[in-house]
Design an enzyme around this catalytic site. Structure first.
Site, PDB file in Angstrom:
ATOM      1  N   PRO A   1       0.824  -1.219   0.000  1.00 16.45           N
ATOM      2  CA  PRO A   1       0.000   0.000   0.000  1.00 16.45           C
ATOM      3  C   PRO A   1       0.854   1.263   0.000  1.00 16.45           C
ATOM      4  CG  PRO A   1      -0.677  -1.507   1.748  1.00 16.45           C
ATOM      5  CD  PRO A   1       0.612  -2.026   1.200  1.00 16.45           C
TER       6      PRO A   1
ATOM      7  N   ASP B   1      -8.846  -0.727 -25.112  1.00 15.75           N
ATOM      8  CA  ASP B   1      -9.051  -0.841 -23.669  1.00 15.75           C
ATOM      9  C   ASP B   1      -9.266   0.541 -23.050  1.00 15.75           C
ATOM     10  OD1 ASP B   1      -6.901  -3.548 -22.403  1.00 15.75           O
ATOM     11  OD2 ASP B   1      -8.957  -3.478 -23.152  1.00 15.75           O
TER      12      ASP B   1
ATOM     13  N   ARG C   1      -2.024  -8.708 -20.725  1.00 16.06           N
ATOM     14  CA  ARG C   1      -2.838  -8.170 -21.829  1.00 16.06           C
ATOM     15  C   ARG C   1      -2.023  -7.315 -22.777  1.00 16.06           C
ATOM     16  NH1 ARG C   1      -8.076  -8.155 -21.551  1.00 16.06           N
ATOM     17  NH2 ARG C   1      -8.241  -6.217 -22.737  1.00 16.06           N
TER      18      ARG C   1
ATOM     19  N   GLU D   1       2.268  -7.458   8.842  1.00 20.41           N
ATOM     20  CA  GLU D   1       2.366  -5.984   8.785  1.00 20.41           C
ATOM     21  C   GLU D   1       3.250  -5.528   7.632  1.00 20.41           C
ATOM     22  OE1 GLU D   1      -0.294  -6.246  11.171  1.00 20.41           O
ATOM     23  OE2 GLU D   1       0.332  -4.189  10.653  1.00 20.41           O
TER      24      GLU D   1
HETATM   25  C1  4FV Z   1      -1.421  -4.011  -1.103  1.00 15.33           C
HETATM   26  C2  4FV Z   1      -2.104  -3.001  -1.803  1.00 15.33           C
HETATM   27  C3  4FV Z   1      -1.730  -4.497   0.243  1.00 15.33           C
HETATM   28  C4  4FV Z   1      -0.569  -4.880   3.206  1.00 15.33           C
HETATM   29  C5  4FV Z   1      -0.160  -5.689   4.370  1.00 15.33           C
HETATM   30  C6  4FV Z   1      -0.135  -7.036   2.410  1.00 15.33           C
HETATM   31  C7  4FV Z   1      -0.995  -5.852   2.161  1.00 15.33           C
HETATM   32  C8  4FV Z   1       0.110  -7.074   3.870  1.00 15.33           C
HETATM   33  N1  4FV Z   1      -0.421  -4.431  -1.890  1.00 15.33           N
HETATM   34  N2  4FV Z   1      -1.500  -2.877  -3.025  1.00 15.33           N
HETATM   35  N3  4FV Z   1      -3.172  -2.295  -1.409  1.00 15.33           N
HETATM   36  N4  4FV Z   1      -0.821  -5.328   0.798  1.00 15.33           N
HETATM   37  O1  4FV Z   1      -2.751  -4.122   0.838  1.00 15.33           O
HETATM   38  O2  4FV Z   1      -0.509  -3.745  -3.042  1.00 15.33           O
HETATM   39  O3  4FV Z   1       1.456  -7.375   4.108  1.00 15.33           O
END
Ligand code: 4FV
Length: 257
Positions: A88, A168, A153, A115
């Site tokens: 994230p 697309d 794609r 985490e």
């Molecule tokens: C995520 C996202 C995501 C966060 C904690 C995996 C998680 C756990 N990855 N985009 N949104 N990853 O939420 O790519 O480790």
């Protein structure tokens, strides 16, 4: 395109790697997808991949050693592989990034859990982190699949009809136009006549106008970056004109009620 994915849940990729578009891409050899179990790179007899966070606080953190061993074994530093952590905290994934990554010979995707990873893994072997959206999932596996499917794609020959990739959404910075198929009428709703006309110039113009309308209504932020020509701007002005008339009609309607 060669994609290595490292995860503690390799089974999550099993069906994905043999189904639909990605399945065809793998079967045709246009995409080589290797899924590696992170626990294969652990050194303790419990094959543990996580530990308590330094500084306390809830949750567990993924230990650096298995990841560093995996990156070393996969030759992340040697070959021209782009090593990506799905997280994230990463740069938001968009069509431009998908196109750029699709031109690379090899990707190594790291799927975190808990985490997240010990930060020293990012410093050591990760080229970039990418996010699929501002929400928290339990793992990076689904984001990795999203990325793999989006990239697949773009690989020439993977999507049978290149035209469908060409058209697309986002390809030209706009949302897609509405789609219709048989029957010509259902639930009292008829297919727009122009689509039954066989007049391809009128159909193309209608589709462009409806793509502009959808983008203006749902994603006006995209319009600012879209490659619009004079005809597009004229269409947008006409659409705005239409909207003024609609609003006035509504207001008039309210007054007479
Ligand atoms: C995520 C996202 C995501 C966060 C904690 C995996 C998680 C756990 N990855 N985009 N949104 N990853 O939420 O790519 O480790």
């Amino acid at each position: 395109m060669h994609v290595d994915t490292v995860t503690i849940f390799p089974e999550l990729f099993a069906a994905f790697a043999r189904t639909s578009l990605v399945g065809r891409a793998v079967a045709s050899g246009l995409l080589q997808l290797e899924v590696h179990d992170l626990r294969r790179f652990t050194t303790d007899r419990h094959r543990s991949v996580d530990d308590e966070p330094y500084g306390g606080g809830g949750g567990m953190v993924m230990s650096a050693q298995p990841w560093l061993a995996a990156l070393h074994a996969l030759g992340a530093d040697a070959q021209r592989a782009r090593c990506i952590l799905l997280s994230p905290q990463g740069r938001r994934l968009d069509d431009a990034t998908v196109c750029a990554l699709a031109d690379l010979p090899r990707l190594i995707l790291l799927c975190g859990r808990y985490e997240g990873l010990d930060e020293r893994v990012l410093a050591q072997g990760v080229d970039e982190d990418i996010s699929i959206g501002d929400y928290v999932l339990s793992g990076g596996e689904l984001p990795a699949m999203v990325l793999i499917e989006a990239i697949s794609r773009k690989i020439p020959g993977v999507v049978g009809l290149a035209a469908s990739v060409e058209n697309d959404s986002f390809r030209h910075g706009l949302l897609d136009h509405p789609h219709y198929t048989r029957p010509p009428e259902i639930a009292g709703e008829r297919v727009p006549e122009v689509l039954l006309s066989g007049d391809h110039a009128r159909i193309a113009a209608w589709r462009r106008r409806e793509a502009l309308r959808a983008t203006r209504d749902k994603r006006p932020d995209l319009l600012a970056h879209a490659a619009l020509d004079a005809r597009d701007r004229r269409m947008l002005a006409e659409l705005d004109g239409e909207r003024v008339v609609e609003v006035q009609a509504c207001k008039k309607g309210d007054r007479t009620e």
